[in-house]
Design a protein around this motif. Structure first.
Motif, mmCIF file in Angstrom:
data_model
loop_
_atom_site.group_PDB
_atom_site.id
_atom_site.type_symbol
_atom_site.label_atom_id
_atom_site.label_comp_id
_atom_site.label_asym_id
_atom_site.label_seq_id
_atom_site.Cartn_x
_atom_site.Cartn_y
_atom_site.Cartn_z
ATOM 1 N N PRO A 155 0.812 -1.232 0.000
ATOM 2 C CA PRO A 155 0.000 0.000 0.000
ATOM 3 C C PRO A 155 0.835 1.267 0.000
ATOM 4 O O PRO A 155 0.457 2.266 -0.642
ATOM 5 C CB PRO A 155 -0.831 -0.126 1.280
ATOM 6 C CG PRO A 155 -0.154 -1.153 2.101
ATOM 7 C CD PRO A 155 0.493 -2.083 1.156
ATOM 8 N N ILE A 156 1.979 1.269 0.685
ATOM 9 C CA ILE A 156 2.852 2.455 0.660
ATOM 10 C C ILE A 156 3.407 2.662 -0.743
ATOM 11 O O ILE A 156 3.495 3.799 -1.242
ATOM 12 C CB ILE A 156 3.978 2.308 1.694
ATOM 13 C CG1 ILE A 156 3.389 2.347 3.107
ATOM 14 C CG2 ILE A 156 5.021 3.410 1.522
ATOM 15 C CD1 ILE A 156 4.403 2.087 4.194
ATOM 16 N N TYR A 157 3.771 1.557 -1.406
ATOM 17 C CA TYR A 157 4.255 1.685 -2.778
ATOM 18 C C TYR A 157 3.159 2.213 -3.703
ATOM 19 O O TYR A 157 3.418 3.062 -4.570
ATOM 20 C CB TYR A 157 4.741 0.319 -3.284
ATOM 21 C CG TYR A 157 5.052 0.296 -4.758
ATOM 22 C CD1 TYR A 157 6.263 0.756 -5.246
ATOM 23 C CD2 TYR A 157 4.122 -0.187 -5.687
ATOM 24 C CE1 TYR A 157 6.553 0.748 -6.594
ATOM 25 C CE2 TYR A 157 4.396 -0.199 -7.037
ATOM 26 C CZ TYR A 157 5.617 0.266 -7.480
ATOM 27 O OH TYR A 157 5.890 0.264 -8.830
ATOM 28 N N ALA A 158 1.926 1.733 -3.520
ATOM 29 C CA ALA A 158 0.821 2.196 -4.362
ATOM 30 C C ALA A 158 0.570 3.690 -4.167
ATOM 31 O O ALA A 158 0.363 4.430 -5.140
ATOM 32 C CB ALA A 158 -0.449 1.398 -4.044
ATOM 33 N N ALA A 159 0.607 4.151 -2.898
ATOM 34 C CA ALA A 159 0.426 5.581 -2.641
ATOM 35 C C ALA A 159 1.579 6.392 -3.211
ATOM 36 O O ALA A 159 1.380 7.455 -3.815
ATOM 37 C CB ALA A 159 0.301 5.819 -1.139
ATOM 38 N N GLY A 160 2.803 5.906 -3.049
ATOM 39 C CA GLY A 160 3.944 6.607 -3.612
ATOM 40 C C GLY A 160 3.918 6.652 -5.127
ATOM 41 O O GLY A 160 4.354 7.639 -5.742
#
Length: 391
Positions: A354-359
């Motif tokens: 999820p952090i990668y998707a937001a980034g």
């Protein structure tokens, strides 16, 4: 004066350094790195801030997860005419009821099966060892028997050393364990209050935050925040829903074939399933171990259950729940999991995607802005005109 300025602008120093966007970008990166180095020299000044973040991060993360789970239900109840506060209170009562039911029914079952597995583990290991020796007596494996026994002895010695070191480190770090338990207790006690206000006023949080930005930045920033929120919420809700489905499928499958500790194994499989692509395979290790102990027939049944579960999950559950919302290639997901797991451990594995998707959303919008502002990118038609025609 104009001739002097013209000669200055036509000079190589002006063209290659003063009027070069690449050099400007490198200078900005250099300044950022220098600022970071300066911060490292006075990092002790920020120690109270890091301690504060460490205390409040866990309840905020828990509240965020439950917010993404419960917010659609609160919105649905509000559309049906129930006031938002009453809808939140109703969902809180339902969640508390489910937790009480789990503590009364599920937790004792897990505790009973875990204790039984721990007590029978030495017998299981002896059974596996005997079966392994039977296999090694086969003439096919006779020539490799010495090497396999050496590797087996080294493996057992390594496991013994690991258990001893783990026990010593656990005893020596009792204070850290007590501190971690205290933080968890505080988080469990405080996150419901954070969750309540998130569900009540969460829609006004982003517009309130962007008020400090210049007017022309507010709308693009809200767009980015909305897309990031949509990506993270879709992922969290989808993964938890799929994990619940996987746990139910494994509990039913293992119960049908008569495998011991079916409930515990199913719940462990559901929790591990939150690790994309790897969780289900990790969850099958104890099930296969128990299948080997029970005999070849049970082992085949365990493999059949695994194949059926993977088929249902991959063909029915995941496409319906997750779909292609993140648009992330499987190889990219594996690389993100390996990198985040190496850097941040278990938390990195769970929250890396999820952090990668937001980034990814943030970087995509930044790159689009750079393409609009930079002279290095232009319209696709103009780019096609620069490509020579095929001969």
């Amino acid at each position: 004066m104009n001739e002097r300025e013209g000669r200055k602008k036509n000079s190589w120093f002006w063209r290659w350094f003063l009027n070069n966007q690449v050099v400007t970008a490198l200078l900005i990166v250099l300044l950022i790195l220098l600022i970071l180095i300066a911060f490292t020299k006075v990092s002790y000044l920020f120690e109270p801030i890091w301690q504060f973040i460490g205390v409040v991060s866990l309840p905020i993360v828990l509240a965020g997860i439950f917010y993404y789970l419960l917010n659609p239900a609160v919105d649905f109840l509000e559309k049906k005419g129930l006031k938002r506060v009453y809808g939140i209170i109703l969902l809180f009562l339902i969640v508390v009821g489910l937790i009480v039911w789990g503590v009364v029914v599920i937790v004792p079952k897990i505790q009973e099966q875990s204790m039984s597995f721990a007590n029978n583990f030495p017998d299981y290991m002896n059974t596996v060892d005997e079966k392994a020796r039977e296999i090694l007596r086969d003439p096919i494996f006779a020539q490799f028997q010495t090497q396999i026994e050496n590797y087996s002895d080294k493996l057992m010695a390594t496991l013994t050393d690991f258990i001893q070191n783990f026990s010593k480190s656990t005893i020596s770090s009792v204070g850290k364990i007590v501190s971690a338990v205290a933080n968890v207790v505080v988080a469990i006690m405080t996150f419901p209050f954070i969750l309540f206000f998130l569900l009540k006023d969460g829609r006004r949080l982003a517009p309130y935050m962007v008020r400090i930005l210049p007017n022309r930045w507010r709308k693009p920033t809200l767009t980015v925040i909305d897309e990031m929120n949509e990506q993270v919420s879709s992922y969290i809700r989808g993964q938890l829903t799929v994990a619940l489905a996987v746990a139910i499928l494994f509990i039913i499958g293992f119960s049908i074939i008569g495998l011991d500790y079916a409930v515990t194994l199913g719940i462990v499989a559901g929790v591990l399933n939150m690790i994309p692509y790897l969780g289900s395979f990790l969850a099958m290790i104890p099930a296969i171990f128990l299948g080997i102990v029970a005999g070849p027939v049970m082992l085949i049944k365990v493999i059949v259950v695994f194949v059926i579960e993977q088929t249902i999950e991959g063909r029915v559950v995941s496409p319906l729940v997750l779909g292609s919302q993140l648009s992330i290639h499987p190889v990219t997901i594996l690389l993100v999991l390996l990198t985040s797991g190496k850097l941040f451990g278990l938390l990195g594995v769970v929250f890396g995607i999820p952090i990668y998707a937001a980034g990814k959303v943030l970087l995509t919008h930044l790159f689009d802005w750079y393409k609009r502002e930079s002279r290095y990118y232009y319209d696709e038609e103009e780019a096609n005109e620069d490509i020579p025609p095929e001969s």
